[in-house]
Scaffold this motif. Structure first.
Motif, PDB file in Angstrom:
ATOM      1  N   THR A   1      56.912 -38.497 -33.882  1.00 51.47           N
ATOM      2  CA  THR A   1      57.174 -37.482 -33.937  1.00 51.47           C
ATOM      3  C   THR A   1      58.631 -37.368 -34.556  1.00 51.47           C
ATOM      4  N   LYS A   2      58.869 -36.548 -35.443  1.00 49.38           N
ATOM      5  CA  LYS A   2      60.097 -36.629 -36.414  1.00 49.38           C
ATOM      6  C   LYS A   2      60.468 -34.880 -36.443  1.00 49.38           C
ATOM      7  N   GLY A   3      61.638 -34.209 -35.865  1.00 54.55           N
ATOM      8  CA  GLY A   3      61.848 -32.952 -36.216  1.00 54.55           C
ATOM      9  C   GLY A   3      60.646 -31.985 -35.909  1.00 54.55           C
ATOM     10  N   GLY A   4      60.060 -32.210 -34.639  1.00 56.22           N
ATOM     11  CA  GLY A   4      58.814 -31.456 -33.949  1.00 56.22           C
ATOM     12  C   GLY A   4      57.581 -31.513 -34.831  1.00 56.22           C
ATOM     13  N   GLN A   5      57.595 -32.380 -35.761  1.00 60.54           N
ATOM     14  CA  GLN A   5      56.172 -32.887 -36.637  1.00 60.54           C
ATOM     15  C   GLN A   5      55.837 -34.153 -36.018  1.00 60.54           C
ATOM     16  N   LYS A   6      54.226 -33.917 -35.765  1.00 59.07           N
ATOM     17  CA  LYS A   6      53.841 -35.169 -35.322  1.00 59.07           C
ATOM     18  C   LYS A   6      52.795 -35.686 -36.455  1.00 59.07           C
ATOM     19  N   LEU A   7      53.002 -36.985 -36.707  1.00 61.28           N
ATOM     20  CA  LEU A   7      52.383 -37.891 -37.510  1.00 61.28           C
ATOM     21  C   LEU A   7      51.144 -38.798 -36.707  1.00 61.28           C
ATOM     22  N   ILE A   8      50.062 -38.522 -36.821  1.00 54.37           N
ATOM     23  CA  ILE A   8      49.101 -39.260 -36.201  1.00 54.37           C
ATOM     24  C   ILE A   8      48.371 -40.284 -37.110  1.00 54.37           C
ATOM     25  N   LEU A   9      48.710 -41.607 -36.665  1.00 52.54           N
ATOM     26  CA  LEU A   9      48.524 -42.741 -37.290  1.00 52.54           C
ATOM     27  C   LEU A   9      46.974 -43.463 -36.836  1.00 52.54           C
ATOM     28  N   ARG A  10      46.915 -43.543 -35.653  1.00 54.52           N
ATOM     29  CA  ARG A  10      45.755 -43.953 -35.043  1.00 54.52           C
ATOM     30  C   ARG A  10      45.261 -43.275 -34.009  1.00 54.52           C
ATOM     31  N   ASN A  11      43.651 -43.390 -33.840  1.00 55.74           N
ATOM     32  CA  ASN A  11      43.056 -42.692 -32.570  1.00 55.74           C
ATOM     33  C   ASN A  11      43.510 -43.171 -31.311  1.00 55.74           C
ATOM     34  N   GLU A  12      43.131 -42.548 -30.199  1.00 58.31           N
ATOM     35  CA  GLU A  12      43.359 -43.193 -29.054  1.00 58.31           C
ATOM     36  C   GLU A  12      43.130 -44.448 -28.594  1.00 58.31           C
ATOM     37  N   ASN A  13      41.971 -45.069 -29.444  1.00 55.89           N
ATOM     38  CA  ASN A  13      41.574 -46.321 -29.032  1.00 55.89           C
ATOM     39  C   ASN A  13      42.438 -47.512 -30.285  1.00 55.89           C
ATOM     40  N   GLY A  14      43.543 -46.932 -30.795  1.00 61.18           N
ATOM     41  CA  GLY A  14      44.317 -47.797 -31.725  1.00 61.18           C
ATOM     42  C   GLY A  14      43.596 -47.917 -33.094  1.00 61.18           C
ATOM     43  N   PHE A  15      42.470 -47.369 -33.533  1.00 60.66           N
ATOM     44  CA  PHE A  15      41.905 -47.389 -34.893  1.00 60.66           C
ATOM     45  C   PHE A  15      42.768 -46.707 -35.755  1.00 60.66           C
ATOM     46  N   PRO A  16      43.076 -47.045 -37.175  1.00 61.14           N
ATOM     47  CA  PRO A  16      43.828 -46.449 -37.797  1.00 61.14           C
ATOM     48  C   PRO A  16      42.981 -45.068 -38.394  1.00 61.14           C
TER      49      PRO A  16
END
Length: 122
Positions: free
Chosen positions: A99-114
């Motif tokens: 999270t940067k400046g209120g923006q969230k970047l999702i890189l992996r799912n909850e299980n850790g898969f990209p």
């Protein structure tokens, strides 16, 4: 767009994401490093200074950040959720969300898969 078949495999010796070691930290970006592998893949790492330590944050493929119009610069304040692992005898963080400046970047799912891989897509 890069197809799944063109995607590089996890580099030999790279740590696996472990949800059991997941933590959330906040800090200041001290540096952004572009890493190039032997097979031409490129990844982005951040050097993150927290209150208690400096971590090497493994973000993901550089093309994925470009595709999502995400940039990092020295001095950025960010929050990272990820799996804390040992890599090359040092603490590292495999980022799942940044999270940067209120923006969230999702890189992996909850299980850790990209999310850039088939297994990471919902």
């Amino acid at each position: 767009m890069v197809s799944y078949a063109q995607m590089p495999r996890r580099p030999k010796g790279a740590p696996l994401y472990n949800p059991a070691t997941e933590i959330t930290v906040t800090g200041t970006v001290e540096a952004e490093n572009k890493i190039t592998g032997r097979q031409g893949w490129g990844g982005t790492h951040l050097q993150l200074k927290t209150e208690s330590e400096t971590l090497d944050v493994h973000v993901g493929p550089s093309w994925f950040l470009s595709q999502n119009k995400v940039t990092f610069a020295k001095g950025d304040q960010i929050e990272v959720t990820g799996s804390k692992v040992k890599f090359a005898n040092a603490d590292a963080l495999l980022a799942r969300e940044i999270t940067k400046g209120g923006q969230k970047l999702i890189l992996r799912n909850e299980n850790g898969f990209p999310v850039w891989s088939r297994r990471g897509r919902s």
